[in-house]
Design a protein around this motif. Structure first.
Motif, mmCIF file in Angstrom:
data_model
loop_
_atom_site.group_PDB
_atom_site.id
_atom_site.type_symbol
_atom_site.label_atom_id
_atom_site.label_comp_id
_atom_site.label_asym_id
_atom_site.label_seq_id
_atom_site.Cartn_x
_atom_site.Cartn_y
_atom_site.Cartn_z
ATOM 1 N N ASP A 180 -49.902 3.493 -16.181
ATOM 2 C CA ASP A 180 -49.066 2.381 -15.739
ATOM 3 C C ASP A 180 -47.624 2.854 -15.510
ATOM 4 O O ASP A 180 -47.187 3.833 -16.105
ATOM 5 C CB ASP A 180 -49.079 1.319 -16.853
ATOM 6 C CG ASP A 180 -48.766 -0.079 -16.339
ATOM 7 O OD1 ASP A 180 -48.455 -0.220 -15.147
ATOM 8 O OD2 ASP A 180 -48.846 -1.014 -17.150
ATOM 9 N N ASP A 181 -46.909 2.148 -14.653
ATOM 10 C CA ASP A 181 -45.481 2.408 -14.404
ATOM 11 C C ASP A 181 -45.246 3.882 -14.063
ATOM 12 O O ASP A 181 -44.241 4.472 -14.478
ATOM 13 C CB ASP A 181 -44.633 2.030 -15.638
ATOM 14 C CG ASP A 181 -44.897 0.618 -16.120
ATOM 15 O OD1 ASP A 181 -45.330 -0.216 -15.311
ATOM 16 O OD2 ASP A 181 -44.677 0.346 -17.310
ATOM 17 N N GLU A 237 -47.894 -1.154 -7.529
ATOM 18 C CA GLU A 237 -47.540 -2.351 -8.293
ATOM 19 C C GLU A 237 -46.414 -3.109 -7.595
ATOM 20 O O GLU A 237 -45.565 -2.506 -6.944
ATOM 21 C CB GLU A 237 -46.981 -1.957 -9.673
ATOM 22 C CG GLU A 237 -47.949 -1.327 -10.608
ATOM 23 C CD GLU A 237 -47.360 -1.332 -12.038
ATOM 24 O OE1 GLU A 237 -47.698 -2.263 -12.773
ATOM 25 O OE2 GLU A 237 -46.577 -0.448 -12.372
HETATM 26 MG MG MG Z 1 -46.657 -1.571 -14.560
#
Ligand code: MG
Ligand code: C2E
Ligand code: MG
Ligand code: MG
Length: 283
Positions: A180-181, A237
């Protein structure tokens, strides 16, 4: 800023600090009770396959409706849950709820959908994490390949023995791992290979300036090329505009998530989306 707060403001500041600490304590007491008082619930945000525009997965996002203070953002209470260790029981509840829901969609809508669950580094330090995941999969009968665990770069770079052991156990269980990220933390490409990561989620901060921001466009294109070279899928995202989606499509981005493609929603709304797309697929 600090310079403008002259000597006379010192007292004001410290009393503001006191209130901050007070509310921190109150927040902690509240969070301890939130789970048993049913104040926590999940929303699910669609993840779309870019070439086909098909709904392929959802990300479970934790919500806290405080009886007095209303909605509290995860960005405000997740760090507290991590500090206090409350993220361990809360995280187990999130896992179980998300897996039960994914199984229910499968049964009710006749179509498999992957569910992604966020895990914090603190959860990896708990030696029971893999056992919890296995128990939840057995209890719900969900195919392990329909469960995706979102980790951060920080979690993978943490070489604590418990973290490494848990990652190995999760690999053996057969759940998907994604980062993530991606691009906002420290990362090592060795770790990406070693832990059998399936996908990188490009952080929203790179996507938000597209298509105008040429530096972020270059970074986004480079992450996609690198990921594909390593046989990893890429999720963008925070996709909010048609122009962003078009550029990502041109870059060969595999999946996308963001307000353009769907807000975090209730299980009923996702169920309807699944029903509609299942109907289209059989037509
Ligand atoms: Mg994220
Ligand atoms: P995340 O995992 O990176 O989740 C994506 C965040 O971006 C979500 O915020 C989502 O609502 C928001 N978002 C999605 N699309 C868009 C968009 O197009 N534009 C904008 N501006 N934002 C968008 P949310 O729900 O507030 O969650 C914040 C963070 O809290 C998450 O970031 C995740 O790190 C953490 N979190 C949420 N649920 C859980 C959980 O169950 N466990 C753990 N450990 N962390 C969680
Ligand atoms: Mg996430
Ligand atoms: Mg995040």
């Amino acid at each position: 800023h600090a310079k403008n707060c002259g000597k006379n403001n010192a007292k004001l500041y410290s009393s503001a600090l006191t209130t901050q600490i007070m509310s921190h304590v109150k927040l902690e007491i509240g969070l301890r009770k939130a789970l048993q008082n049913n104040e926590l619930y999940l929303q699910y945000q669609p993840q779309i396959d870019v070439p086909s525009a098909r709904l392929v997965g959802v990300e479970a996002l934790l919500r806290w409706r405080h009886p007095e203070h209303g909605m509290i953002s995860p960005d405000d209470f997740i760090p507290l849950a991590e500090e206090t260790g409350l993220i361990v029981p809360i995280g187990a509840w999130v896992l179980r709820t998300a897996c039960m829901q994914a199984r229910a969609w499968h049964d009710e809508c006749g179509r498999a959908v992957r569910v992604a669950v966020n895990l914090s580094a603190r959860q990896f330090k708990d030696e029971n994490l893999a056992q919890t995941v296995l128990a939840v999969l057995e209890e719900t009968g969900l195919d392990p390949r329909l469960l995706e665990l979102e980790l951060t770069e920080g979690t993978l770079m943490d070489d604590a023995q418990a973290t490494l052991a848990t990652l190995e156990q999760l690999r053996a269980i057969g759940v998907y791992l994604s980062i993530d990220d991606f691009g906002t933390g420290y990362s090592s490409m060795n770790y990406l290979k070693r832990f059998n990561v399936r996908a990188l989620k490009i952080d929203r901060s790179f996507i938000s300036g597209l298509p105008q921001d040429s530096e972020n466009a270059a970074i986004t294109r480079a992450i996609i090329a690198m990921a594909h070279g390593l046989k990893l899928a890429v999720v963008a995202e925070g996709v909010e505009t048609d122009e962003q989606l078009l550029l990502l499509k041109q870059f060969g981005c595999d999946m996308a998530q963001g307000y353009l493609l769907g807000q975090p929603s209730t299980e009923e709304v996702i169920g309807e989306m699944l029903m509609n797309t299942a109907a289209t697929a059989t037509r």
